[in-house]
Write an enzyme that holds these catalytic residues in place. Structure first.
Site, short mmCIF file in Angstrom:
data_model
loop_
_atom_site.label_atom_id
_atom_site.label_comp_id
_atom_site.label_asym_id
_atom_site.label_seq_id
_atom_site.Cartn_x
_atom_site.Cartn_y
_atom_site.Cartn_z
N CYS A 133 40.78 43.94 27.90
CA CYS A 133 39.72 44.99 27.94
C CYS A 133 39.37 45.31 26.58
O CYS A 133 37.93 45.32 26.08
CB CYS A 133 40.05 46.31 28.58
SG CYS A 133 41.83 46.81 28.10
N HIS A 252 38.19 52.83 25.97
CA HIS A 252 38.61 52.58 24.89
C HIS A 252 37.55 52.58 23.78
O HIS A 252 36.39 52.35 23.95
CB HIS A 252 39.13 51.05 24.95
CG HIS A 252 40.34 50.91 25.86
ND1 HIS A 252 41.01 51.62 26.42
CD2 HIS A 252 40.85 49.69 26.27
CE1 HIS A 252 41.96 51.16 27.24
NE2 HIS A 252 41.88 49.99 27.06
C1 2RA Z 1 45.93 48.53 28.04
N1 2RA Z 1 44.63 46.53 27.41
O1 2RA Z 1 44.92 49.03 27.69
C2 2RA Z 1 45.70 46.86 28.12
C3 2RA Z 1 45.64 46.45 29.47
N2 2RA Z 1 44.94 46.80 30.21
O2 2RA Z 1 47.21 48.81 28.37
#
Ligand code: 2RA
Length: 349
Positions: A133, A252
């Site tokens: 991601c 994120h």
């Molecule tokens: C996380 N990128 O954010 C890793 C797996 N989704 O934990």
């Protein structure tokens, strides 16, 4: 198109079904959700409030892939390694959200907005990998900037939401937040915190996602270095990453310092970013993207949001930018479906 969603009861599997319900993939036929034996028989259409017709959940051990056109895996690398090749051999295109095959030379690592040419022919092993991601949003922001010059170095700090850790990550954030608030803002370690050193995620920051190797680099940080090199076709790209879990439910964020092979101008950067599809750009007077707002609507969740674009005052060849995206949508489920769409629209489908 008859499809299976493997890992249908996880956060990414659920997101896949919700996107399918909103019409993300045309020509849908059967939709077969696959999950652990304990979930067999569940009616996910009812549980998730979908209008889409979805079969009852099939247990992994009872799953028969024959006759399927597509299988989207979001059940972890071990299940992808074991079942992916079997499903591909049965004739379905496997689109895998796990890390199982990402760095295999004969498996395409696909971001449709960046390297769609990797799906010009059917993948040799019938498997296409979805990047991590935090990689997807990073390369989607960087790709248009290559019009200014070649990328030479990235320094990336990520601020990754609890949902990246799946249902367990979300449960930990909720439980540790409640525990700390119930204890009148105590900030000490709380029972049950799953942080590796017993520190709760709530009201804190955990600078480790995935285990660290002997050099002190975490799995997540290795992904942020290896995957962009493969996707962008830059094996010599230098990447220094720090991946941090933050007490955010979903979305994120990344602080990116990018160095080019020549001097670049922040105004030119904003121009090329604004012209790129799938991005929402925030100029100096537009504020800046933040996870809760970015994830607040399906339209916004489908975009990569870029703000705080600015020159490095000490290096004319470098820029800094702030990149935010919905890690379950852009970072996994929607990208998987966009890869499936690329395949469906190609001549080999
Ligand atoms: C996380 N990128 O954010 C890793 C797996 N989704 O934990």
């Amino acid at each position: 198109m008859d499809i299976a969603v493997i890992g249908a009861t996880g956060v990414v599997g659920k997101q896949c079904l919700e996107l399918l319900d909103s019409g993300a993939l045309a020509g849908l036929g059967r939709v077969v959700p696959v999950a652990s034996a304990g979930s067999a028989g569940r009616d996910l259409a009812a549980e998730y409030g979908l209008s889409l017709k979805v079969d009852e959940v099939v247990a992994l051990d009872d799953f028969d892939p024959s006759g399927l056109d597509l299988a989207i895996f979001s059940a972890g690398a071990p299940i992808s390694r074991e079942l992916g090749p079997v499903v591909a051999a049965a004739g379905a295109l496997v689109v895998d959200n796990s890390s199982a095959f990402r760095m295999d030379d004969d498996i395409p690592l696909v971001v449709p907005q960046v390297n769609p040419q990797t799906m010009a022919t059917r993948p040799a092993r019938g498997i296409a990998s979805v990047p991590n991601c935090s990689t997807i949003q990073l390369v989607r922001a960087l790709h248009p900037l290559r019009a200014l010059g070649e990328l030479e170095r990235l320094i990336v700090a990520t601020y990754q939401a609890a949902s990246g850790g799946g249902l367990r990550g979300l449960d930990e954030l909720a439980a540790t937040s409640r525990a700390i608030l119930d204890r009148a803002q105590s900030t000490g370690p709380s029972a049950g915190a799953s942080g590796r050193f017993g520190q709760p995620l709530a009201f804190s920051l955990v600078p480790e996602i995935g285990l660290r190797d002997d050099d002190g680099i975490s799995h997540e940080e290795h992904k942020l270095r290896r995957e962009p090199r493969k996707i962008l076709g830059l094996p010599g790209l230098r990447v220094a990453a720090t991946a941090v879990r933050v007490p955010v439910v979903n979305g994120h964020a990344e602080a990116v310092h990018v160095t080019f092979d020549r001097p670049v101008d922040a105004r030119d950067a904003l121009d090329v970013l604004r012209a790129a599809p799938g991005l929402r750009i925030y100029g100096a007077d537009d504020g800046y993207p933040m996870p809760r707002q970015v994830c607040a609507s399906p339209e916004s969740s489908a975009l990569v949001h870029v703000g705080r674009v600015r020159a490095d005052p000490d290096d004319p060849c470098s820029l800094l930018l702030w990149v935010v995206a919905d890690n379950l949508v852009v970072g996994a489920a929607l990208t998987a479906l966009e890869i499936a769409r690329l395949a469906a629209e190609s001549s080999w489908a």
